[in-house]
Motif scaffolding. Structure first.
Motif, PDB file in Angstrom:
ATOM      1  N   TYR A   7       0.850  -1.176   0.000  1.00 40.45           N
ATOM      2  CA  TYR A   7       0.000   0.000   0.000  1.00 40.45           C
ATOM      3  C   TYR A   7       0.892   1.234   0.000  1.00 40.45           C
ATOM      4  O   TYR A   7       1.979   1.231   0.562  1.00 40.45           O
ATOM      5  CB  TYR A   7      -0.890   0.038   1.234  1.00 40.45           C
ATOM      6  CG  TYR A   7      -1.944  -1.032   1.262  1.00 40.45           C
ATOM      7  CD1 TYR A   7      -2.663  -1.347   0.123  1.00 40.45           C
ATOM      8  CD2 TYR A   7      -2.228  -1.715   2.425  1.00 40.45           C
ATOM      9  CE1 TYR A   7      -3.628  -2.326   0.148  1.00 40.45           C
ATOM     10  CE2 TYR A   7      -3.198  -2.691   2.458  1.00 40.45           C
ATOM     11  CZ  TYR A   7      -3.899  -2.994   1.317  1.00 40.45           C
ATOM     12  OH  TYR A   7      -4.861  -3.950   1.343  1.00 40.45           O
ATOM     13  N   SER A   9       0.227   4.448   1.404  1.00 40.60           N
ATOM     14  CA  SER A   9       0.127   4.835   2.810  1.00 40.60           C
ATOM     15  C   SER A   9      -1.342   5.068   3.079  1.00 40.60           C
ATOM     16  O   SER A   9      -2.115   5.310   2.159  1.00 40.60           O
ATOM     17  CB  SER A   9       0.932   6.100   3.099  1.00 40.60           C
ATOM     18  OG  SER A   9       0.358   7.197   2.423  1.00 40.60           O
ATOM     19  N   THR A  11      -4.477   6.961   3.796  1.00 37.97           N
ATOM     20  CA  THR A  11      -4.942   8.319   3.610  1.00 37.97           C
ATOM     21  C   THR A  11      -6.350   8.413   4.172  1.00 37.97           C
ATOM     22  O   THR A  11      -7.117   7.463   4.119  1.00 37.97           O
ATOM     23  CB  THR A  11      -4.966   8.660   2.095  1.00 37.97           C
ATOM     24  OG1 THR A  11      -3.651   8.453   1.573  1.00 37.97           O
ATOM     25  CG2 THR A  11      -5.384  10.080   1.845  1.00 37.97           C
ATOM     26  N   ALA A  12      -6.689   9.583   4.675  1.00 35.29           N
ATOM     27  CA  ALA A  12      -8.025   9.803   5.238  1.00 35.29           C
ATOM     28  C   ALA A  12      -9.075   9.850   4.132  1.00 35.29           C
ATOM     29  O   ALA A  12      -8.796  10.226   2.987  1.00 35.29           O
ATOM     30  CB  ALA A  12      -8.036  11.101   6.030  1.00 35.29           C
ATOM     31  N   LEU A  23      -8.307  13.126  -4.712  1.00 29.96           N
ATOM     32  CA  LEU A  23      -7.909  11.756  -4.386  1.00 29.96           C
ATOM     33  C   LEU A  23      -7.866  10.899  -5.653  1.00 29.96           C
ATOM     34  O   LEU A  23      -6.899  10.181  -5.895  1.00 29.96           O
ATOM     35  CB  LEU A  23      -8.877  11.144  -3.379  1.00 29.96           C
ATOM     36  CG  LEU A  23      -8.551   9.725  -2.929  1.00 29.96           C
ATOM     37  CD1 LEU A  23      -7.375   9.740  -1.955  1.00 29.96           C
ATOM     38  CD2 LEU A  23      -9.758   9.082  -2.291  1.00 29.96           C
ATOM     39  N   SER A  26      -4.996  11.915  -7.855  1.00 28.23           N
ATOM     40  CA  SER A  26      -3.704  11.464  -7.345  1.00 28.23           C
ATOM     41  C   SER A  26      -3.426  10.015  -7.741  1.00 28.23           C
ATOM     42  O   SER A  26      -2.280   9.579  -7.732  1.00 28.23           O
ATOM     43  CB  SER A  26      -3.625  11.619  -5.825  1.00 28.23           C
ATOM     44  OG  SER A  26      -4.418  10.651  -5.171  1.00 28.23           O
ATOM     45  N   THR A  69      -4.962   4.693  -3.396  1.00 25.96           N
ATOM     46  CA  THR A  69      -4.763   6.021  -2.811  1.00 25.96           C
ATOM     47  C   THR A  69      -5.111   6.079  -1.333  1.00 25.96           C
ATOM     48  O   THR A  69      -4.518   6.869  -0.598  1.00 25.96           O
ATOM     49  CB  THR A  69      -5.557   7.095  -3.577  1.00 25.96           C
ATOM     50  OG1 THR A  69      -6.943   6.734  -3.565  1.00 25.96           O
ATOM     51  CG2 THR A  69      -5.058   7.250  -5.002  1.00 25.96           C
ATOM     52  N   LEU A  70      -6.059   5.265  -0.894  1.00 29.87           N
ATOM     53  CA  LEU A  70      -6.422   5.253   0.528  1.00 29.87           C
ATOM     54  C   LEU A  70      -5.601   4.252   1.333  1.00 29.87           C
ATOM     55  O   LEU A  70      -5.695   4.203   2.553  1.00 29.87           O
ATOM     56  CB  LEU A  70      -7.914   4.939   0.694  1.00 29.87           C
ATOM     57  CG  LEU A  70      -8.896   5.984   0.172  1.00 29.87           C
ATOM     58  CD1 LEU A  70     -10.323   5.480   0.286  1.00 29.87           C
ATOM     59  CD2 LEU A  70      -8.718   7.306   0.917  1.00 29.87           C
ATOM     60  N   GLY A  71      -4.828   3.405   0.633  1.00 32.86           N
ATOM     61  CA  GLY A  71      -4.019   2.410   1.321  1.00 32.86           C
ATOM     62  C   GLY A  71      -4.870   1.315   1.938  1.00 32.86           C
ATOM     63  O   GLY A  71      -4.602   0.854   3.038  1.00 32.86           O
TER      64      GLY A  71
END
Length: 192
Positions: A7, A9, A11-12, A23, A26, A69-71
């Motif tokens: 992953y 990282s 992300t919120a 998001l 990215s 993107t959210l891991g």
């Protein structure tokens, strides 16, 4: 454990439409404003996002980009005609259970109740995507992709709606399993 899954990282979850759009961008996905708004609402309300359109327009890719993107872990349930609970939710590992029974008999163990409770425990359960999506994960709720829903039979669609309404499933031998945190659900359809 988190890094082993490759992953990026954690992300919120986006808190605005602009953040949802950023998001996706990215992750090299170019959304329009209405898609970013729908995604933001889905994530904010913790409800599934249903995407319908022609094959190849990027519906499935949204789930992949969210996962990256959210891991979060990506779980994919590929739909087809005849899909059933044993393929989508769980099944018991019968060969392993039979070995356990034979070993118990060979050891002379007589407590059938203990054997039965052991046979129908988590260690003999084969977890499929829907059940895996309800389990807690250190990286956060997984992204559950239910791909090409239009290919399933009506009874399975009804079952799926039940599961997604409360994010829970009942396994008769174990009871009801409920997600502490609902998965991020993306449902796609090709309009067939």
């Amino acid at each position: 454990n988190f890094k082993q899954r490759n992953y990026v990282s954690m992300t919120a979850i986006p808190t605005t439409v602009d953040a949802a759009e950023a998001l996706l961008r990215s992750g090299d996905y170019l959304p329009n404003r209405s898609l970013a708004t729908a995604l933001y609402l889905s994530l904010s309300l913790e409800r599934p996002l249903f995407l319908e359109g022609e094959a190849g327009v990027g519906k499935t890719e949204i789930a992949k980009v969210l996962s990256q993107t959210l891991g979060r872990r990506l779980l994919r349930l590929q739909c087809y005609e005849g899909l059933d609970v044993t393929t989508a939710v769980y099944e018991w590992n019968y060969p392993r259970q039979m070995v356990e029974i034979r070993m118990s008999e060979a050891a002379g163990e007589k407590d059938r109740d203990a054997l039965e409770s052991d046979l129908f425990s988590d260690r003999f359960l084969i977890k499929r995507p829907l059940l895996q999506a309800l389990e807690p994960d250190d990286a956060g709720a997984p992204v559950l992709l239910i791909d090409e829903l239009d290919r399933t039979d009506e009874p399975f669609e009804a079952f799926l709606l039940e599961v997604l309404s409360d994010f829970q499933v009942t396994i008769p031998e174990l009871g009801t399993i409920t997600a502490r945190v609902p998965p991020l659900v993306i449902i796609t359809s090709n309009r067939t």
